[in-house]
Design a protein around this motif. Structure first.
Motif, PDB file in Angstrom:
ATOM      1  N   PRO A 267       0.816  -1.217   0.000  1.00 26.47           N
ATOM      2  CA  PRO A 267       0.000   0.000   0.000  1.00 26.47           C
ATOM      3  C   PRO A 267       0.850   1.267   0.000  1.00 26.47           C
ATOM      4  O   PRO A 267       2.040   1.234   0.297  1.00 26.47           O
ATOM      5  N   ARG A 268       0.199   2.349  -0.307  1.00 26.30           N
ATOM      6  CA  ARG A 268       0.794   3.666  -0.101  1.00 26.30           C
ATOM      7  C   ARG A 268       1.134   3.779   1.378  1.00 26.30           C
ATOM      8  O   ARG A 268       0.349   3.369   2.232  1.00 26.30           O
ATOM      9  N   ASP A 269       2.289   4.314   1.712  1.00 23.16           N
ATOM     10  CA  ASP A 269       2.625   4.495   3.117  1.00 23.16           C
ATOM     11  C   ASP A 269       3.474   5.752   3.286  1.00 23.16           C
ATOM     12  O   ASP A 269       3.762   6.454   2.308  1.00 23.16           O
ATOM     13  N   ARG A 278       5.516   1.432  -3.367  1.00 23.44           N
ATOM     14  CA  ARG A 278       6.802   0.819  -3.686  1.00 23.44           C
ATOM     15  C   ARG A 278       6.869   0.410  -5.164  1.00 23.44           C
ATOM     16  O   ARG A 278       7.895   0.521  -5.816  1.00 23.44           O
ATOM     17  N   LEU A 279       5.737  -0.065  -5.665  1.00 23.92           N
ATOM     18  CA  LEU A 279       5.758  -0.690  -6.996  1.00 23.92           C
ATOM     19  C   LEU A 279       5.479   0.330  -8.095  1.00 23.92           C
ATOM     20  O   LEU A 279       4.833   1.351  -7.868  1.00 23.92           O
ATOM     21  N   ARG A 280       6.002   0.038  -9.269  1.00 23.01           N
ATOM     22  CA  ARG A 280       5.924   0.968 -10.388  1.00 23.01           C
ATOM     23  C   ARG A 280       4.633   0.756 -11.182  1.00 23.01           C
ATOM     24  O   ARG A 280       4.244  -0.382 -11.462  1.00 23.01           O
ATOM     25  N   ARG A 317       5.501   5.536  -9.015  1.00 22.73           N
ATOM     26  CA  ARG A 317       5.163   4.448  -8.100  1.00 22.73           C
ATOM     27  C   ARG A 317       3.735   4.625  -7.607  1.00 22.73           C
ATOM     28  O   ARG A 317       3.187   5.727  -7.650  1.00 22.73           O
ATOM     29  N   ILE A 318       3.176   3.515  -7.081  1.00 21.60           N
ATOM     30  CA  ILE A 318       1.769   3.574  -6.676  1.00 21.60           C
ATOM     31  C   ILE A 318       1.473   2.514  -5.620  1.00 21.60           C
ATOM     32  O   ILE A 318       2.122   1.463  -5.597  1.00 21.60           O
TER      33      ILE A 318
END
Ligand SMILES: O=P(O)(O)OC[C@H]1O[C@](O)(COP(=O)(O)O)[C@@H](O)[C@@H]1O
Ligand SMILES: [Mg+2]
Ligand SMILES: [Mg+2]
Length: 358
Positions: A267-269, A278-280, A317-318
């Motif tokens: 998740p967004r943090d 973290r992920l693109r 990132r998302i």
């Protein structure tokens, strides 16, 4: 000849092309090129220490992450396998700051854009855990011309194809062209991808979740609530015991969820200033979302459909939550119940640029 009554990847994509009478065959050719790159990477990964490919390349990618030798080699294999066919107008890679345009004199421009993470989960290479490659295919807004950086900024709903290869105990290619999600196992003797798992289907319900719990102090309240309820098990509000997994390899987590259900969350943090997850988006979250939706699952930012997000930059990132639809819908519902102001944007968070001493 079908192998043990099963179609090969080549036969499958020819059948798919029949559904589109106007198709030129360029998409099929591109998928063949991508699958060739994946076969070549699979050979390198399988050799491990004997291939002299483990360890660090002593360089950093655009995102400031340490590049492994195999990250660099895999990127090169993707570029080489996909430039000569002339089916792409440009490529975007996790490992390259700018879009890649094949040398103009040597290679014609095609009508597709290829976006990829050549080696996903690379922190796992040295410990011999499954890694993979992820790819997304978009239409080039101006076919047969040099792709411009903004051409790649299309929402995931515009993808014409997406997939990943997983380099595990067996090598598999999981693909969608918008007509279901299908998994092919590489027969190493024949060098053929064989359709071993047609029409994957993710169960709506699950009792297995995956999240990097070491980030829990940076989570938003909705995520914390969801995970706490899972951990509370039979005695908690959910009334069932949950199991937990964390492989730290997005491809491997996706594969498990496609095979037996589950929910994945990155998740967004508020861990890092200026980082929204973290992920693109373009070459990790969008292609995985397309595969998940085509298998009947849900893929979300935590708040809304991930593939509807309008991208702003190529390495954006998302936050990403996907898998069994009942659980993903529950995470979205928990977010919608939160007051709007509970999220501390990373810039102003506890570790952020403008953090105030409390
Ligand atoms: O290090 P963490 O927080 O466990 O993150 C793991 C995540 O990072 C990734 O390895 C990112 O991909 P790359 O290895 O391509 O950078 C994902 O596969 C995985 O889900
Ligand atoms: Mg990755
Ligand atoms: Mg990678």
């Amino acid at each position: 000849m079908p192998i043990a009554g099963k179609a090969t990847l080549t036969q499958y994509i020819i059948e798919e092309r029949r559904r589109h009478p106007g198709a030129t065959g360029a998409l099929n050719a591109l998928i063949t090129d991508v699958s060739l790159a994946c076969k070549a990477i699979s050979r390198k990964v399988a050799l491990g220490a004997l291939g002299d490919v483990l360890g660090s390349a002593s360089t950093q990618n655009v995102q400031g992450e340490e590049q492994k030798t195999l990250d660099v080699l895999s990127n090169d294999m993707f570029l080489r396998a996909n430039e000569w066919g002339g089916h792409v107008a440009g490529m975007v890679s996790e490992e390259m700051e700018e879009p890649y345009l094949p040398p103009q004199q040597q290679y014609p421009r095609g009508k597709y854009l290829l976006l990829f993470d050549p080696l996903d989960g690379s922190s796992n290479i040295d410990v011999n855990v499954a890694v993979g490659s992820i790819f997304s295919i978009l239409r080039a807004p101006t076919p047969e011309a040099d792709a411009k950086p903004e051409d790649f900024l299309q929402p995931g709903t515009e993808q014409v194809g997406a997939g990943y290869a997983i380099y595990g105990p067996s090598t598999m290619l999981v693909l969608t062209l918008g007509n279901g999600t299908h998994a092919f196992t590489l027969d190493p003797q024949l060098g053929e991808w064989v359709l071993s798992h047609p029409n994957l289907s993710i169960p709506r319900q699950t009792s297995e979740f995956a999240i990097n719990a070491s980030n829990s102090r940076f989570w938003e309240p909705a995520v914390k609530r969801y995970v706490d309820e899972c951990l509370a098990g039979k005695e908690g509000p959910r009334g069932i015991d949950f199991n937990m997994r964390w492989i730290a390899s997005l491809v491997a987590e996706t594969h498990r969820i496609l095979m037996r259900g589950g929910v994945f969350m990155y998740p967004r943090d508020s861990k890092e200033s200026g980082r929204d997850g973290r992920l693109r988006l373009l070459y990790e979250a969008n292609p995985i979302s397309f595969l998940i939706e085509q298998a009947g699952g849900m893929a979300s930012t935590g708040r809304r459909r991930l593939m509807a997000v309008e991208p702003e930059s190529i390495h954006q990132r998302i936050g990403f939550v996907f898998g069994s639809s009942d659980e993903v819908a529950r995470v979205e519902a928990y977010h919608s119940e939160e007051p709007q102001d509970t999220y501390q944007a990373p810039l102003f968070g506890k570790r952020g640029l403008f953090a105030t001493a409390a």
